[in-house]
Design a protein around this motif. Structure first.
Motif, PDB file in Angstrom:
ATOM      1  N   CYS A   6      -4.767  15.313  -2.197  1.00 12.58           N
ATOM      2  CA  CYS A   6      -3.930  16.903  -2.773  1.00 12.58           C
ATOM      3  C   CYS A   6      -3.552  15.893  -4.161  1.00 12.58           C
ATOM      4  CB  CYS A   6      -2.630  16.717  -2.066  1.00 12.58           C
ATOM      5  SG  CYS A   6      -3.009  17.456  -0.406  1.00 12.58           S
ATOM      6  N   THR A   7      -3.410  14.859  -4.332  1.00 11.65           N
ATOM      7  CA  THR A   7      -2.865  14.607  -5.834  1.00 11.65           C
ATOM      8  C   THR A   7      -4.219  14.653  -6.868  1.00 11.65           C
ATOM      9  OG1 THR A   7      -1.634  12.960  -4.819  1.00 11.65           O
ATOM     10  CG2 THR A   7      -1.897  12.508  -7.250  1.00 11.65           C
ATOM     11  N   MET A   8      -5.426  14.393  -5.942  1.00 12.61           N
ATOM     12  CA  MET A   8      -6.635  14.336  -7.127  1.00 12.61           C
ATOM     13  C   MET A   8      -6.837  16.002  -7.545  1.00 12.61           C
ATOM     14  SD  MET A   8      -7.874  11.558  -7.637  1.00 12.61           S
ATOM     15  CE  MET A   8      -6.858  10.147  -7.052  1.00 12.61           C
ATOM     16  N   ILE A   9      -6.593  16.918  -6.519  1.00 13.28           N
ATOM     17  CA  ILE A   9      -6.921  18.327  -6.661  1.00 13.28           C
ATOM     18  C   ILE A   9      -5.717  18.789  -7.603  1.00 13.28           C
ATOM     19  CG2 ILE A   9      -6.967  20.572  -5.548  1.00 13.28           C
ATOM     20  CD1 ILE A   9      -7.729  19.217  -3.139  1.00 13.28           C
ATOM     21  N   TRP A  10      -4.523  18.280  -7.507  1.00 10.56           N
ATOM     22  CA  TRP A  10      -3.338  18.686  -8.214  1.00 10.56           C
ATOM     23  C   TRP A  10      -3.670  18.363  -9.719  1.00 10.56           C
ATOM     24  CZ3 TRP A  10       2.269  16.876  -7.264  1.00 10.56           C
ATOM     25  CH2 TRP A  10       3.015  17.874  -7.558  1.00 10.56           C
ATOM     26  N   ILE A  11      -4.086  17.013  -9.957  1.00 13.26           N
ATOM     27  CA  ILE A  11      -4.250  16.649 -11.329  1.00 13.26           C
ATOM     28  C   ILE A  11      -5.313  17.249 -12.146  1.00 13.26           C
ATOM     29  CG2 ILE A  11      -4.886  14.579 -12.675  1.00 13.26           C
ATOM     30  CD1 ILE A  11      -3.643  12.755 -10.722  1.00 13.26           C
ATOM     31  N   TYR A  12      -6.342  17.621 -11.137  1.00  4.94           N
ATOM     32  CA  TYR A  12      -7.421  18.337 -11.942  1.00  4.94           C
ATOM     33  C   TYR A  12      -7.225  19.670 -12.216  1.00  4.94           C
ATOM     34  CZ  TYR A  12     -11.837  20.802 -12.499  1.00  4.94           C
ATOM     35  OH  TYR A  12     -12.867  21.467 -13.033  1.00  4.94           O
ATOM     36  N   ASN A  13      -6.359  20.278 -11.470  1.00  5.18           N
ATOM     37  CA  ASN A  13      -6.124  21.609 -11.482  1.00  5.18           C
ATOM     38  C   ASN A  13      -5.360  21.654 -13.030  1.00  5.18           C
ATOM     39  OD1 ASN A  13      -7.392  22.702  -9.320  1.00  5.18           O
ATOM     40  ND2 ASN A  13      -5.805  22.963  -8.175  1.00  5.18           N
ATOM     41  N   THR A  62       0.768  -1.245  -0.022  1.00  6.52           N
ATOM     42  CA  THR A  62       0.051  -0.002   0.111  1.00  6.52           C
ATOM     43  C   THR A  62       0.826   1.326   0.110  1.00  6.52           C
ATOM     44  OG1 THR A  62      -1.730  -1.223   1.419  1.00  6.52           O
ATOM     45  CG2 THR A  62      -1.928   1.055   1.159  1.00  6.52           C
ATOM     46  N   MET A  63       2.051   1.226   0.514  1.00  7.09           N
ATOM     47  CA  MET A  63       2.917   2.410   0.603  1.00  7.09           C
ATOM     48  C   MET A  63       3.238   2.703  -0.818  1.00  7.09           C
ATOM     49  SD  MET A  63       6.292   2.905   2.535  1.00  7.09           S
ATOM     50  CE  MET A  63       7.821   2.618   1.197  1.00  7.09           C
ATOM     51  N   PHE A  64       3.713   1.738  -1.409  1.00  8.37           N
ATOM     52  CA  PHE A  64       4.102   2.073  -3.060  1.00  8.37           C
ATOM     53  C   PHE A  64       2.935   2.458  -3.939  1.00  8.37           C
ATOM     54  CE2 PHE A  64       7.998   0.164  -1.530  1.00  8.37           C
ATOM     55  CZ  PHE A  64       8.939   1.109  -2.122  1.00  8.37           C
ATOM     56  N   GLU A  65       1.717   1.739  -3.673  1.00  5.79           N
ATOM     57  CA  GLU A  65       0.398   2.360  -4.260  1.00  5.79           C
ATOM     58  C   GLU A  65       0.221   3.921  -4.066  1.00  5.79           C
ATOM     59  OE1 GLU A  65      -3.603   0.491  -3.512  1.00  5.79           O
ATOM     60  OE2 GLU A  65      -2.023  -1.025  -3.688  1.00  5.79           O
ATOM     61  N   THR A  66       0.378   4.320  -2.643  1.00  4.84           N
ATOM     62  CA  THR A  66       0.589   5.747  -2.671  1.00  4.84           C
ATOM     63  C   THR A  66       1.575   6.541  -3.276  1.00  4.84           C
ATOM     64  OG1 THR A  66      -0.148   4.984  -0.285  1.00  4.84           O
ATOM     65  CG2 THR A  66       0.117   7.347  -0.419  1.00  4.84           C
ATOM     66  N   THR A  67       2.656   5.969  -3.536  1.00  2.72           N
ATOM     67  CA  THR A  67       3.763   6.488  -3.926  1.00  2.72           C
ATOM     68  C   THR A  67       3.331   6.590  -5.618  1.00  2.72           C
ATOM     69  OG1 THR A  67       5.030   5.334  -2.588  1.00  2.72           O
ATOM     70  CG2 THR A  67       6.321   6.450  -4.363  1.00  2.72           C
ATOM     71  N   VAL A  68       2.809   5.554  -6.187  1.00  2.08           N
ATOM     72  CA  VAL A  68       2.321   5.533  -7.706  1.00  2.08           C
ATOM     73  C   VAL A  68       1.327   6.745  -7.731  1.00  2.08           C
ATOM     74  CG1 VAL A  68       0.965   4.520  -9.061  1.00  2.08           C
ATOM     75  CG2 VAL A  68       2.513   3.116  -7.955  1.00  2.08           C
ATOM     76  N   ILE A  69       0.327   6.841  -6.903  1.00  2.16           N
ATOM     77  CA  ILE A  69      -0.665   8.032  -6.778  1.00  2.16           C
ATOM     78  C   ILE A  69       0.065   9.363  -7.056  1.00  2.16           C
ATOM     79  CG2 ILE A  69      -2.292   9.197  -5.880  1.00  2.16           C
ATOM     80  CD1 ILE A  69      -3.693   6.855  -6.618  1.00  2.16           C
ATOM     81  N   PHE A  70       1.050   9.437  -6.056  1.00  4.69           N
ATOM     82  CA  PHE A  70       1.963  10.648  -6.068  1.00  4.69           C
ATOM     83  C   PHE A  70       2.696  10.818  -7.155  1.00  4.69           C
ATOM     84  CE2 PHE A  70       6.229  12.406  -4.716  1.00  4.69           C
ATOM     85  CZ  PHE A  70       5.768  13.447  -4.354  1.00  4.69           C
ATOM     86  N   SER A  71       3.186   9.781  -7.565  1.00  6.46           N
ATOM     87  CA  SER A  71       4.001   9.911  -9.227  1.00  6.46           C
ATOM     88  C   SER A  71       3.134  10.547 -10.076  1.00  6.46           C
ATOM     89  CB  SER A  71       4.673   8.784  -9.334  1.00  6.46           C
ATOM     90  OG  SER A  71       5.363   8.193  -8.308  1.00  6.46           O
ATOM     91  N   ALA A  72       1.897   9.828 -10.241  1.00  8.85           N
ATOM     92  CA  ALA A  72       1.076  10.132 -11.108  1.00  8.85           C
ATOM     93  C   ALA A  72       0.832  11.839 -11.174  1.00  8.85           C
ATOM     94  CB  ALA A  72      -0.374   9.573 -11.047  1.00  8.85           C
ATOM     95  N   GLY A  73       0.611  12.447  -9.971  1.00  8.42           N
ATOM     96  CA  GLY A  73       0.289  13.784  -9.875  1.00  8.42           C
ATOM     97  C   GLY A  73       1.401  14.468 -10.194  1.00  8.42           C
ATOM     98  N   ALA A  94       3.858  13.463 -12.427  1.00  6.00           N
ATOM     99  CA  ALA A  94       3.876  13.606 -14.038  1.00  6.00           C
ATOM    100  C   ALA A  94       3.050  14.504 -14.516  1.00  6.00           C
ATOM    101  CB  ALA A  94       3.597  11.804 -14.215  1.00  6.00           C
ATOM    102  N   VAL A  95       1.789  14.598 -13.886  1.00  5.54           N
ATOM    103  CA  VAL A  95       0.755  15.475 -14.726  1.00  5.54           C
ATOM    104  C   VAL A  95       1.460  17.001 -14.665  1.00  5.54           C
ATOM    105  CG1 VAL A  95      -1.411  16.533 -14.452  1.00  5.54           C
ATOM    106  CG2 VAL A  95      -1.066  13.941 -14.479  1.00  5.54           C
ATOM    107  N   PHE A  96       1.954  17.077 -13.442  1.00  7.86           N
ATOM    108  CA  PHE A  96       2.635  18.475 -13.218  1.00  7.86           C
ATOM    109  C   PHE A  96       3.699  18.529 -13.982  1.00  7.86           C
ATOM    110  CE2 PHE A  96       5.814  20.638 -10.897  1.00  7.86           C
ATOM    111  CZ  PHE A  96       5.270  22.185 -10.562  1.00  7.86           C
ATOM    112  N   LEU A  97       4.609  17.764 -14.274  1.00  7.24           N
ATOM    113  CA  LEU A  97       5.737  18.149 -15.029  1.00  7.24           C
ATOM    114  C   LEU A  97       5.695  18.058 -16.450  1.00  7.24           C
ATOM    115  CD1 LEU A  97       8.396  15.572 -13.346  1.00  7.24           C
ATOM    116  CD2 LEU A  97       8.472  18.133 -13.294  1.00  7.24           C
TER     117      LEU A  97
END
Lengths: 275, 81
Positions: free
Chosen positions: A256-263, A67-78, A80-83
């Protein structure tokens, strides 16, 4: 090309259906999945972790590393979208649109231009449609209750379906609802970009930090029974509390990742106007 | 599992998934995909996997549909093929 794709899809689908026939029957107690590890979890979870919801205990405790790396995957997705999307340099000079609230007159102000000195102007998006009073009011009334429900889902994950992931997504969705029903600038005012990005990594840090704390206290990574001396409870309750701490970390990171990706997606990386 | 409910949900899953692939309007495809996610959520509830169903309802049917709509809003609404 399309026909080849269709043939490949049908072949793979047929293979899948053929393979699915080998599956054990649904809810078969003699199937390999139900005889290997499941009985241990079903019988021992309550006495080992004092968490009634086995799914939560398996997710955050027995398989906490996963689950820790699942959270990291979500974080990486945010991330990636940001970058990929976020732009800080503007190509053409930006024109802002303002609307006089009392008369409904719309002004287009070019870069460097100034508004007439009056408080009755509000900034609007370039694709502006008249605000619907019902949608605005209903969303404003609903958002606090959505957030309250999300907090309940996170905190009550030990006893009922739910947990950090779902609660975090619902919390993020409430801010996204604000951005849709009002506009993006209102939502960004509540949840600034820097705070959002910071909390994103703080959530992952809480999770990994809890694991590292267990390591420092002399047990394995993410073995929450080590927290017993810090939390002043016995080792079984420490595992239960450890799960809660971790779930809160997951909730913050996912929200925060969901908001980040959406914005980033809805404004095309410019953060000036959204949907 | 109750078979009439199961049959109805599975039929809708197939219909919405084929519809999401066939529809030319990308916004319509996004909405159909949301409906598909919701049907999957119901299917998991029927099978007793309530936690998974909850995740599917919030992530699949909720937020990812919004992401798709936002992405369609920033590109063109019609596909070429």
């Amino acid at each position: 090309m399309k026909i080849i794709g269709l043939i490949v899809a049908i072949l793979v689908g047929a293979l899948l259906v053929y393979a699915a026939a080998d599956f054990p029957a649904w809810s078969d107690p003699a199937s390999p999945a139900s005889t290997y590890l499941s009985p241990h979890f079903i019988e021992k979870t309550m006495e080992e972790t004092s968490v009634p919801n086995i799914v939560t205990a398996v997710l955050a405790d027995y398989r906490g590393f996963d689950t820790m790396f699942e959270t990291t995957v979500i974080f990486s997705a945010g991330m990636a979208v940001f970058l990929l999307l976020r732009t800080f340099r503007r190509e053409e000079p930006e024109a802002r649109h303002y609307r006089h609230v009392l008369t409904g007159v719309t002004l287009r102000v070019k870069e460097g231009g100034e508004l007439p000195p009056s408080d009755d102007f509000e900034r609007i998006d370039s694709l502006w449609t008249p605000h619907d009073l019902i949608i605005k009011t209903v969303c404003r009334l609903l958002i606090p209750f959505i957030q309250l429900f999300a907090l309940y889902v996170i905190a009550h994950g030990h006893h009922s379906p739910g947990g950090g992931f779902q609660g975090g997504v619902i919390l993020g969705a409430s801010i996204i609802l604000l951005a849709i029903s009002q506009d993006l600038r209102t939502a960004v005012k509540r949840m600034a970009e820097k705070l959002d990005a910071l909390l994103c990594s703080v959530g992952v840090l809480i999770y990994a930090g809890t694991g590292a704390l267990c390591l420092l206290l002399g047990l394995n990574f993410l073995d929450y029974s080590a927290l017993a001396s810090v939390l002043h409870v016995d080792s079984i309750m420490a595992r239960s509390h450890g799960i809660l701490i971790v779930e809160i970390g997951v909730g913050i990171a996912v929200m925060c990742t969901m908001i980040w990706i959406y914005n980033n997606v809805s404004s095309g990386g410019k953060y000036n106007q959204g949907l | 599992m109750v078979w009439p409910i199961d049959l109805a949900i599975l039929t809708l899953v197939v219909i919405t998934s084929i519809g999401a692939l066939m529809v030319k309007d990308l916004l319509g495809a996004a909405i159909l995909f949301g409906a598909y996610s919701f049907m999957m959520c119901l299917l998991w509830t029927v099978m007793g996997a309530v936690d998974v169903a909850f995740t599917e309802a919030s992530v699949g049917a909720g937020v990812s549909t919004v992401f798709f709509v936002a992405a369609v809003f920033r590109t063109s609404r019609r596909t070429k093929d």
